[in-house]
Design an enzyme around this catalytic site. Structure first.
Site, PDB file in Angstrom:
ATOM      1  N   ASP A  84      61.775  50.209  11.753  1.00  9.30           N
ATOM      2  CA  ASP A  84      60.336  50.293  10.817  1.00  9.30           C
ATOM      3  C   ASP A  84      61.013  50.183   9.440  1.00  9.30           C
ATOM      4  OD1 ASP A  84      58.358  50.312  12.667  1.00  9.30           O
ATOM      5  OD2 ASP A  84      58.097  52.452  12.528  1.00  9.30           O
ATOM      6  N   ASP A 112      55.124  49.449  22.322  1.00  6.18           N
ATOM      7  CA  ASP A 112      55.421  50.299  21.506  1.00  6.18           C
ATOM      8  C   ASP A 112      55.579  51.958  22.008  1.00  6.18           C
ATOM      9  OD1 ASP A 112      56.220  51.959  18.837  1.00  6.18           O
ATOM     10  OD2 ASP A 112      54.706  50.672  17.857  1.00  6.18           O
TER      11      ASP A 112
HETATM   12  C1  GLA Z   1      55.230  51.934  15.279  1.00 12.95           C
HETATM   13  C2  GLA Z   1      55.926  50.667  15.010  1.00 12.95           C
HETATM   14  C3  GLA Z   1      55.394  49.549  14.188  1.00 12.95           C
HETATM   15  C4  GLA Z   1      53.976  49.259  14.281  1.00 12.95           C
HETATM   16  C5  GLA Z   1      53.089  50.641  14.308  1.00 12.95           C
HETATM   17  C6  GLA Z   1      51.791  50.536  14.840  1.00 12.95           C
HETATM   18  O1  GLA Z   1      55.609  52.438  13.985  1.00 12.95           O
HETATM   19  O2  GLA Z   1      57.328  50.673  14.927  1.00 12.95           O
HETATM   20  O3  GLA Z   1      56.160  48.278  14.184  1.00 12.95           O
HETATM   21  O4  GLA Z   1      53.783  48.777  15.439  1.00 12.95           O
HETATM   22  O5  GLA Z   1      53.696  51.610  15.378  1.00 12.95           O
HETATM   23  O6  GLA Z   1      51.131  51.796  14.672  1.00 12.95           O
END
Ligand code: GLA
Length: 727
Positions: A547, A477
């Site tokens: 997301d 990430d």
């Molecule tokens: C980001 C990612 C999510 C999740 C969060 C965790 O927003 O896109 O899928 O992994 O971080 O903090």
């Protein structure tokens, strides 16, 4: 496929799948573009030249080698443009010479045709075959540029890049070092770009190109969700399957710019590469600067042909060949199920409830490490949090494996929280400008990847975990963007190198973590889909698309993303309702059908499902496995654009046209609405196809010409999956 240089006319013909590209070396030694489009025979193309019919006031360099009184750079369609010497168009390169002047005149000095495409050291690029390298140089300063061109026999792509070299005796500074210049004839075009934001990534926008310069760019030191590193140029009236489209995509993950200039000299000039705003690069004598690769695709079959060209180019030549065609893990991820609030028992309960449904990989998201109970602390400390994971990570992984599932783990390697052991030990590792408090974003800072010691520290910490445990999958990430482009490792006059050096540092990290752990499957992510670009695809065969997992919103995001990126590269998960991002309620089946147009999985608490939902998961995973070859290797045909009406429909057709999957979605159910006549695309008109779900057998010609009428459920947000099998 061939690259030919015809000595008599000094013309290069580059012949790839579905295209010819031609340019020549004119009398001054300037590389003059002739043509890029559908295949043509190798005939002289000089009848189209404007030189001589241009205006008399054009400035021209002080030389008499051209026997044409009206000749000037400004009137030549360029392969590479330089500022000064009478050319006022968007330059491809700008250099500051030791004397302070900014001139260079890059003229042909020779060329090579290489049997194999050389990689770009330290940067991702397409693999490929025959490659033309044209050498140019400035006779006064020795500054040189090598233009690389690669064509393919299996996709209508042209890979281009430029390697700049200081061939003089003193240091010079690059102010702009783009990857290509490409002139198209005329000015009547539309442009297509993919702007967005968090949760709204890659929303396609098409608009007419007017006079002046249109730029799509990022200044964020990442490719970003605000604009994808892609620009499409479309003939006016080009449609989904008709008309011409030219695509320009950068294999690059940092700040970029792509420009389209509509000139009054009758051409449309496309150029771009590393963002030149806030950029400078010092080149000592003998040093080189490699511009990132640009992937250009020509389509005579509208947007659909362009997309299929990119999908083929990326699947055949960019995504790791060991992964590109391999069935993907079918994931359950705990993020939306638990956020930071979990322990081993809770995770095992989720895995337990998922085991046996066809889901085969459990991914433990954020919160397993350091002191990480919310997003204010712990990033950078890649050590197992023993309070949450009692007994540690080993027993958890063992138990997941015993359930017959693979195990995945989340990392955010580039980041650090102020409240972390890493930050307390090395506060200077975080990016910050002198004497200023850095900007906070999600309570975290970005580590200075331009510095080798910082990268070494990250590689050591992440690889230590990967070496210690049998981890099958990693989600990588990246949750904020750079605000202070400054590094203590760079001298004052070289701070303009920061954004590109960050990209080089990131690629080095990926090389030493992703490529060094070939048994681990890596997925990319960036606060949703904020770094969804071809360079990341080189390392990560799939990337978290957004997301926003709402079924309705996903139709727009996946539609826009599919313009450039293959379905298999888009991670798409089914989540619960009301949706955590929008509060919307859509049917479980619809969420499953939309997510099945990608790398499929779930993002929910499997312990809280109804029996009906569990049954649907079993059906969805079985269907997905049945359809996965289409998603991995099929041709995408978009049928209904969700941005233009009430429907979203996409078909994926096997290359041999023996099978197809159609997903069609109706947003709202109007009272007494008209039937939706949907005309299939991509089938073989001469073959007959059985549509399993409709108990109907018809020829491809009828299905594409007459169409069919899907029977949606009598509700909003309804989707159908229809399978077509050739007899
Ligand atoms: C980001 C990612 C999510 C999740 C969060 C965790 O927003 O896109 O899928 O992994 O971080 O903090």
């Amino acid at each position: 496929m061939s690259i030919v240089f015809e000595e008599s006319t000094r013309t290069f013909y580059l012949e790839g799948s579905g295209m010819t590209y031609a340019f020549f070396v004119n009398k001054a030694g300037f590389l003059e573009h002739l043509y890029w489009g559908a295949p043509i025979p190798r005939e002289p193309l000089f009848h189209i030249r404007v030189a001589g019919s241009g205006y008399a006031t054009a400035s021209r360099p002080g030389r008499d080698v051209i026997d044409d009184p009206y000749w000037s750079y400004q009137l030549c369609p360029p392969e590479l443009c330089f500022f000064g010497l009478g050319d006022y168009r968007e330059p491809t390169v700008q250099v500051v010479n030791p004397a302070g002047d900014r001139l260079c005149e890059l003229l042909y000095t020779g060329h090579e045709i290489l049997p194999a495409k050389p990689p770009i050291p330290g940067m991702p690029s397409l693999s490929g075959g025959e490659t033309l390298v044209v050498h140019t140089a400035d006779a006064v300063t020795g500054f040189a540029a090598d233009l690389y061109y690669t064509v393919y026999e299996d996709c209508p792509a042209l890979a281009r890049r430029i390697l700049y070299r200081n061939g003089g005796g003193e240091a010079i500074s690059l102010r702009r070092a783009f990857s290509f210049a490409l002139p198209l004839p005329g000015r009547e075009y539309d442009t297509l770009c993919l702007p967005g934001a968090w949760g709204r990534e890659r929303r396609a926008v098409r608009r007419p190109l007017g006079p002046g310069v249109l730029a799509v760019d990022s200044k964020r030191t990442s490719s970003s969700s605000s604009m994808n590193p892609f620009l499409g140029i479309l003939s006016r009236g080009a449609g989904e399957e008709t008309g011409e489209a030219w695509g320009f995509s950068l294999v690059y993950s940092s700040s970029f710019v792509l420009k389209a200039e509509s000139t009054f000299d009758g051409i449309t000039l496309i150029t771009g590469g590393v963002q030149d705003f806030d950029f400078s690069w010092r080149l000592a004598p003998g040093e080189e600067f490699a511009a990132p690769e640009a992937v250009l695709v020509y389509s005579g079959e509208g947007l659909g042909g362009m997309s299929r060209g990119y999908h083929d180019a990326f699947r055949q030549h960019l995504i790791d060949p060991r992964r590109a065609w391999e069935p993907r893990p079918l994931v359950i991820n705990n993020w939306e199920a638990t956020y930071f609030n979990f322990d081993s028992d809770r995770l095992l309960a989720i895995a337990d409830a998922a085991a046996g449904t066809g889901i085969d990989t459990f991914v433990l998201d954020d919160g397993w490490f350091g002191k990480r109970n919310d997003d204010t602390s712990g990033l950078g400390d890649w050590v197992v949090n023993g309070e949450k994971l009692k007994g540690g990570l080993g027993p958890l992984i063992d138990q997941i494996h015993q359930k017959g599932m693979k195990f995945g783990l989340w990392f955010e390697p580039e980041m650090v929280n102020e409240d972390s052991d890493l930050y307390r030990a090395h506060p200077d590792y975080a990016i910050a400008a002198p004497d200023r408090s850095p900007c906070y974003s999600r309570h975290q800072f970005i580590l200075d990847l331009t510095r080798k010691e910082v990268r070494d520290c990250i590689v050591e910490a992440v690889n230590r975990i990967l070496a210690a445990y049998p981890i099958d999958y990693v989600k990588w990430d990246y949750n904020r963007t750079v605000t202070e482009s400054w590094s203590p490792a760079l001298p004052t006059d070289r701070q303009g190198e920061f954004a590109h050096r960050y990209a080089l540092g990131l690629y080095d990290l990926c090389q030493r973590i992703v490529k060094a752990n070939p048994t681990v499957f890596f997925e990319g992510c960036a606060g949703g889909g904020a770094r969804f670009d071809p360079a990341m695809l080189y390392y990560f065969p799939q990337i978290w698309t957004s997301d926003d997992t709402d079924g309705e919103e996903r139709t727009h995001i996946q539609y826009g993303t599919s313009l450039v990126y293959p379905l298999s590269s888009m991670s798409c998960h089914v989540s619960v309702c009301p949706n955590h991002q929008t509060g919307r309620i859509t049917p479980f089946a619809t969420r499953g059908a939309v997510a099945a147009l990608g790398a499929f999985g779930y993002e929910l608490d499997s312990t809280r499902l109804t029996e009906e939902e569990r049954k649907q998961i079993r059906e969805q995973t079985a269907l997905y496995r049945r359809d996965q070859q289409l998603i991995l290797a099929g041709d995408l045909y978009r049928i209904d654009d969700p941005g233009r009406g009430n429907f979203f429909s996409e078909a994926v057709v096997a290359k041999d046209k023996s099978r197809a999957l159609l997903v069609t979605y109706r947003r709202l159910n109007p009272c007494n609405g008209n039937p939706h006549r949907l005309r299939m695309r991509g089938l073989d008109p001469a073959r007959r196809y059985r549509i399993e779900e409709m108990n109907l057998t018809l020829s491809g010609a009828v299905l594409m010409g007459v169409g069919l009428v899907p029977r949606y459920e009598r509700t909003d947000f309804s989707a159908l999956r229809l399978h077509f099998e050739a007899e």
